[in-house]
Design a protein around this motif. Sequence first.
Motif, PDB file in Angstrom:
ATOM      1  N   LEU A  77      58.502  75.904  52.391  1.00 13.58           N
ATOM      2  CA  LEU A  77      58.291  74.498  52.057  1.00 13.58           C
ATOM      3  C   LEU A  77      58.972  73.582  53.066  1.00 13.58           C
ATOM      4  CD1 LEU A  77      58.713  74.607  48.168  1.00 13.58           C
ATOM      5  CD2 LEU A  77      56.587  74.278  49.455  1.00 13.58           C
ATOM      6  N   THR A  78      60.125  74.002  53.550  1.00 18.08           N
ATOM      7  CA  THR A  78      60.813  73.217  54.575  1.00 18.08           C
ATOM      8  C   THR A  78      59.970  73.114  55.837  1.00 18.08           C
ATOM      9  OG1 THR A  78      62.996  73.847  53.729  1.00 18.08           O
ATOM     10  CG2 THR A  78      62.890  73.051  56.000  1.00 18.08           C
ATOM     11  N   VAL A  79      59.314  74.209  56.212  1.00 19.77           N
ATOM     12  CA  VAL A  79      58.445  74.201  57.380  1.00 19.77           C
ATOM     13  C   VAL A  79      57.285  73.234  57.170  1.00 19.77           C
ATOM     14  CG1 VAL A  79      56.814  75.571  58.731  1.00 19.77           C
ATOM     15  CG2 VAL A  79      59.048  76.525  58.134  1.00 19.77           C
ATOM     16  N   LEU A  80      56.685  73.254  55.969  1.00 15.82           N
ATOM     17  CA  LEU A  80      55.571  72.350  55.693  1.00 15.82           C
ATOM     18  C   LEU A  80      56.024  70.898  55.740  1.00 15.82           C
ATOM     19  CD1 LEU A  80      53.775  74.248  52.780  1.00 15.82           C
ATOM     20  CD2 LEU A  80      53.186  74.220  55.209  1.00 15.82           C
ATOM     21  N   GLU A  81      57.230  70.634  55.263  1.00 13.58           N
ATOM     22  CA  GLU A  81      57.763  69.269  55.323  1.00 13.58           C
ATOM     23  C   GLU A  81      58.003  68.842  56.767  1.00 13.58           C
ATOM     24  OE1 GLU A  81      61.207  69.352  52.874  1.00 13.58           O
ATOM     25  OE2 GLU A  81      60.079  69.174  51.001  1.00 13.58           O
ATOM     26  N   MET A  82      58.483  69.767  57.591  1.00 12.94           N
ATOM     27  CA  MET A  82      58.654  69.460  59.019  1.00 12.94           C
ATOM     28  C   MET A  82      57.334  69.054  59.660  1.00 12.94           C
ATOM     29  SD  MET A  82      61.012  72.534  60.485  1.00 12.94           S
ATOM     30  CE  MET A  82      62.648  72.909  59.858  1.00 12.94           C
ATOM     31  N   LEU A  83      56.299  69.830  59.375  1.00  7.58           N
ATOM     32  CA  LEU A  83      55.008  69.574  59.984  1.00  7.58           C
ATOM     33  C   LEU A  83      54.357  68.313  59.414  1.00  7.58           C
ATOM     34  CD1 LEU A  83      53.576  73.217  60.108  1.00  7.58           C
ATOM     35  CD2 LEU A  83      54.687  71.926  61.949  1.00  7.58           C
ATOM     36  N   ALA A 140      56.109  65.606  58.538  1.00  4.46           N
ATOM     37  CA  ALA A 140      56.883  64.431  58.942  1.00  4.46           C
ATOM     38  C   ALA A 140      56.249  63.799  60.175  1.00  4.46           C
ATOM     39  CB  ALA A 140      58.328  64.833  59.231  1.00  4.46           C
ATOM     40  N   PRO A 141      56.517  62.496  60.423  1.00  6.16           N
ATOM     41  CA  PRO A 141      55.918  61.828  61.587  1.00  6.16           C
ATOM     42  C   PRO A 141      56.176  62.552  62.903  1.00  6.16           C
ATOM     43  CG  PRO A 141      56.916  60.215  60.135  1.00  6.16           C
ATOM     44  CD  PRO A 141      57.283  61.562  59.583  1.00  6.16           C
ATOM     45  N   GLU A 142      57.388  63.109  63.073  1.00  6.08           N
ATOM     46  CA  GLU A 142      57.702  63.787  64.327  1.00  6.08           C
ATOM     47  C   GLU A 142      57.003  65.140  64.459  1.00  6.08           C
ATOM     48  OE1 GLU A 142      61.252  64.287  61.500  1.00  6.08           O
ATOM     49  OE2 GLU A 142      59.797  62.743  62.084  1.00  6.08           O
ATOM     50  N   GLY A 143      56.410  65.616  63.358  1.00  8.82           N
ATOM     51  CA  GLY A 143      55.691  66.881  63.410  1.00  8.82           C
ATOM     52  C   GLY A 143      54.186  66.712  63.419  1.00  8.82           C
ATOM     53  N   ALA A 144      53.723  65.465  63.496  1.00  5.60           N
ATOM     54  CA  ALA A 144      52.293  65.189  63.405  1.00  5.60           C
ATOM     55  C   ALA A 144      51.494  65.848  64.521  1.00  5.60           C
ATOM     56  CB  ALA A 144      52.051  63.679  63.408  1.00  5.60           C
ATOM     57  N   GLU A 145      52.097  65.965  65.701  1.00  5.20           N
ATOM     58  CA  GLU A 145      51.401  66.588  66.840  1.00  5.20           C
ATOM     59  C   GLU A 145      51.598  68.094  66.884  1.00  5.20           C
ATOM     60  OE1 GLU A 145      49.363  64.899  68.765  1.00  5.20           O
ATOM     61  OE2 GLU A 145      49.817  63.122  67.557  1.00  5.20           O
ATOM     62  N   GLY A 146      52.308  68.627  65.899  1.00  5.27           N
ATOM     63  CA  GLY A 146      52.552  70.061  65.848  1.00  5.27           C
ATOM     64  C   GLY A 146      53.910  70.440  66.414  1.00  5.27           C
ATOM     65  N   LEU A 147      54.419  71.579  65.975  1.00  7.28           N
ATOM     66  CA  LEU A 147      55.702  72.090  66.448  1.00  7.28           C
ATOM     67  C   LEU A 147      55.551  73.554  66.845  1.00  7.28           C
ATOM     68  CD1 LEU A 147      58.078  70.626  63.677  1.00  7.28           C
ATOM     69  CD2 LEU A 147      57.823  69.781  66.022  1.00  7.28           C
ATOM     70  N   GLY A 148      56.272  73.952  67.878  1.00  5.38           N
ATOM     71  CA  GLY A 148      56.244  75.334  68.322  1.00  5.38           C
ATOM     72  C   GLY A 148      57.192  76.212  67.517  1.00  5.38           C
ATOM     73  N   VAL A 149      57.020  77.498  67.647  1.00  3.15           N
ATOM     74  CA  VAL A 149      57.848  78.461  66.905  1.00  3.15           C
ATOM     75  C   VAL A 149      59.321  78.295  67.250  1.00  3.15           C
ATOM     76  CG1 VAL A 149      58.321  80.911  66.534  1.00  3.15           C
ATOM     77  CG2 VAL A 149      55.960  80.118  66.749  1.00  3.15           C
ATOM     78  N   VAL A 150      59.635  78.122  68.524  1.00  2.00           N
ATOM     79  CA  VAL A 150      61.030  78.006  68.946  1.00  2.00           C
ATOM     80  C   VAL A 150      61.687  76.790  68.300  1.00  2.00           C
ATOM     81  CG1 VAL A 150      62.550  77.620  70.914  1.00  2.00           C
ATOM     82  CG2 VAL A 150      60.630  79.221  71.125  1.00  2.00           C
ATOM     83  N   GLU A 151      60.994  75.658  68.298  1.00  2.24           N
ATOM     84  CA  GLU A 151      61.545  74.441  67.714  1.00  2.24           C
ATOM     85  C   GLU A 151      61.741  74.596  66.206  1.00  2.24           C
ATOM     86  OE1 GLU A 151      62.939  70.537  67.156  1.00  2.24           O
ATOM     87  OE2 GLU A 151      62.898  71.932  68.845  1.00  2.24           O
ATOM     88  N   GLY A 200      49.907  76.530  71.337  1.00  2.00           N
ATOM     89  CA  GLY A 200      50.660  77.439  70.486  1.00  2.00           C
ATOM     90  C   GLY A 200      51.431  76.722  69.394  1.00  2.00           C
ATOM     91  N   ARG A 201      51.260  75.418  69.282  1.00  2.00           N
ATOM     92  CA  ARG A 201      51.962  74.645  68.254  1.00  2.00           C
ATOM     93  C   ARG A 201      51.275  74.805  66.892  1.00  2.00           C
ATOM     94  NH1 ARG A 201      55.089  70.015  69.648  1.00  2.00           N
ATOM     95  NH2 ARG A 201      55.723  70.053  71.834  1.00  2.00           N
ATOM     96  N   TYR A 202      52.084  74.705  65.854  1.00  2.00           N
ATOM     97  CA  TYR A 202      51.569  74.772  64.487  1.00  2.00           C
ATOM     98  C   TYR A 202      51.507  73.367  63.894  1.00  2.00           C
ATOM     99  CZ  TYR A 202      51.874  79.865  64.322  1.00  2.00           C
ATOM    100  OH  TYR A 202      51.685  81.208  64.544  1.00  2.00           O
ATOM    101  N   ARG A 203      50.498  73.149  63.059  1.00  2.00           N
ATOM    102  CA  ARG A 203      50.363  71.896  62.326  1.00  2.00           C
ATOM    103  C   ARG A 203      49.853  72.221  60.924  1.00  2.00           C
ATOM    104  NH1 ARG A 203      45.244  69.788  65.939  1.00  2.00           N
ATOM    105  NH2 ARG A 203      43.752  71.376  65.254  1.00  2.00           N
ATOM    106  N   LEU A 204      49.864  71.229  60.048  1.00  5.40           N
ATOM    107  CA  LEU A 204      49.404  71.450  58.684  1.00  5.40           C
ATOM    108  C   LEU A 204      47.942  71.870  58.675  1.00  5.40           C
ATOM    109  CD1 LEU A 204      51.035  68.474  56.750  1.00  5.40           C
ATOM    110  CD2 LEU A 204      51.826  70.835  56.899  1.00  5.40           C
TER     111      LEU A 204
END
Length: 300
Positions: free
Chosen positions: A28-34, A36-47, A79-83
Amino acid sequence: MTPGRTTRAATEPAGEHENGSSAWSRALTVLEMLGAPEGAEGLGVVEIARRLGRDKSSVSRMLRGLAEEGYVEREPRSGRYRLGARLFALAAHAVDERLRAEADLLVERESVRLGERVEVGVRTGGLCLTLATAAPGLELRTVGWVGRTVPLAGSALGRALLADLADDDVARLVVLGGLPGAVAPRSLDALLVGLRDDRRRGWTLADDDTGGLAALAVPVRDATRRVVAAVGLSGPRSRLASGLEEAAAALVAAAGALSGALGGPPCVRRSVPTGRPRGPAAAPFPPTTAIAPDPEDADT
């Protein structure tokens, strides 16, 4: 989808000895990250792993599990993840059900408090569909019923639903719904000018001086701040004119409460007298920009 299947997608990929609640919390924390506004463009595994404080391999397995279930998507190039689409579908369904329930409560409450008909409408194509409506007592104030549709440009409720759209999108919807009705602007240009005024003011006014009726409407926004509905009030022009600003303030507060119930930005409730709003003196309506179309335009 069974609970076991969801739990397995969130816990098995972690590859660690932990209870289900910890894995659920991490997913759920990961979904909240993605989300959030800063996660709108996606986040990589490392981040994501850095933010979670976990190792990259376990986070990568968890993300693959969430992707298999449709809750996240991986962009092949970056390779970025998004909702994922499945999460949006669930959210849309939840908002729709909540909106219907809250709309019924709102119209009953506000129609009694304000002494006029109150409606909640939603957009369907180029039309505004009345989702809920109520009027105080048995007096027939204005025509309105659940399921009624009118062109978006033909009512205050419909024009409030256009509040967050670009001019090109408004034009496309007006082509679908048309510009008929006593309170519809004469042209698309007049509609666009009126919408810009409505956005600055925060509410829409439709004044039918020939029929003696007037209506106000305010947009309702969800958690993404997108307009998903509108709350409207209508009644005799002579009666609303004496308390136009108070009626608008009450309607803004009601729309803000509905927005808050949908996870959107609630408004700060201004002090509004109990009962039908009345101004200290009769306030004339602003000059109307609505011009009845020519008869030959009605079917176009």
